[in-house]
Design a protein around this motif. Structure first.
Motif, PDB file in Angstrom:
ATOM      1  N   GLU A   1      -1.044   4.669   0.952  1.00 21.16           N
ATOM      2  CA  GLU A   1      -0.784   4.873   2.378  1.00 21.16           C
ATOM      3  C   GLU A   1       0.503   5.681   2.491  1.00 21.16           C
ATOM      4  O   GLU A   1       1.446   5.453   1.728  1.00 21.16           O
ATOM      5  CB  GLU A   1      -0.602   3.540   3.115  1.00 21.16           C
ATOM      6  CG  GLU A   1      -1.866   2.779   3.341  1.00 21.16           C
ATOM      7  CD  GLU A   1      -2.779   3.449   4.358  1.00 21.16           C
ATOM      8  OE1 GLU A   1      -2.311   4.251   5.201  1.00 21.16           O
ATOM      9  OE2 GLU A   1      -3.984   3.172   4.301  1.00 21.16           O
TER      10      GLU A   1
ATOM     11  N   ALA B   1       0.827  -1.215   0.000  1.00 23.78           N
ATOM     12  CA  ALA B   1       0.000   0.000   0.000  1.00 23.78           C
ATOM     13  C   ALA B   1       0.859   1.261   0.000  1.00 23.78           C
ATOM     14  O   ALA B   1       0.546   2.227  -0.688  1.00 23.78           O
ATOM     15  CB  ALA B   1      -0.956  -0.003   1.191  1.00 23.78           C
ATOM     16  N   SER B   2       1.944   1.266   0.737  1.00 26.00           N
ATOM     17  CA  SER B   2       2.798   2.461   0.765  1.00 26.00           C
ATOM     18  C   SER B   2       3.603   2.587  -0.527  1.00 26.00           C
ATOM     19  O   SER B   2       3.843   3.697  -1.009  1.00 26.00           O
ATOM     20  CB  SER B   2       3.716   2.457   1.986  1.00 26.00           C
ATOM     21  OG  SER B   2       4.533   1.312   1.995  1.00 26.00           O
TER      22      SER B   2
END
Length: 106
Positions: free
Chosen positions: A94, A88-89
């Protein structure tokens, strides 16, 4: 309403991935083989990993992140389960890396 799910892998799917993906349909594709056509023909990307991301997985996801971001920005779906949640990052959805209790060995 049926959705076209594209199940992502880094290499050949593991037994755990095949079990998870097999229960919910969809086809699988390696990150290296992801093309614009496959992106456009997909409603949801699903990436399941039983372990945290290793260096190979991080590099593969980073290399295709620019292709996936517009899909997500246009409302495309993304499901990251278990160890894949770390992605996600990398994808920019994120701002902070998730807490990881154990890293996969490279």
């Amino acid at each position: 309403m049926e959705r076209d799910i594209l199940c992502l892998t880094v290499s050949e799917p593991t037994r755990a991935q095949l079990r998870a993906y097999g229960k919910h349909g969809g086809t699988h594709c390696t990150l290296d083989d992801l093309t614009a056509t496959k992106i456009n023909d997909t409603d949801v990307f699903w990436w399941h990993r039983t372990t945290s991301l290793d260096e190979t997985s991080r590099e593969a996801l980073t290399s295709i992140a620019e292709q996936i971001r517009p899909f997500l920005e246009d409302g495309g779906g993304l499901l990251l389960t278990h160890g894949a949640l770390e992605g996600a990052s990398i994808l920019g959805i994120e701002t902070y890396d998730p807490d990881v209790t154990q890293h996969a060995e490279s």
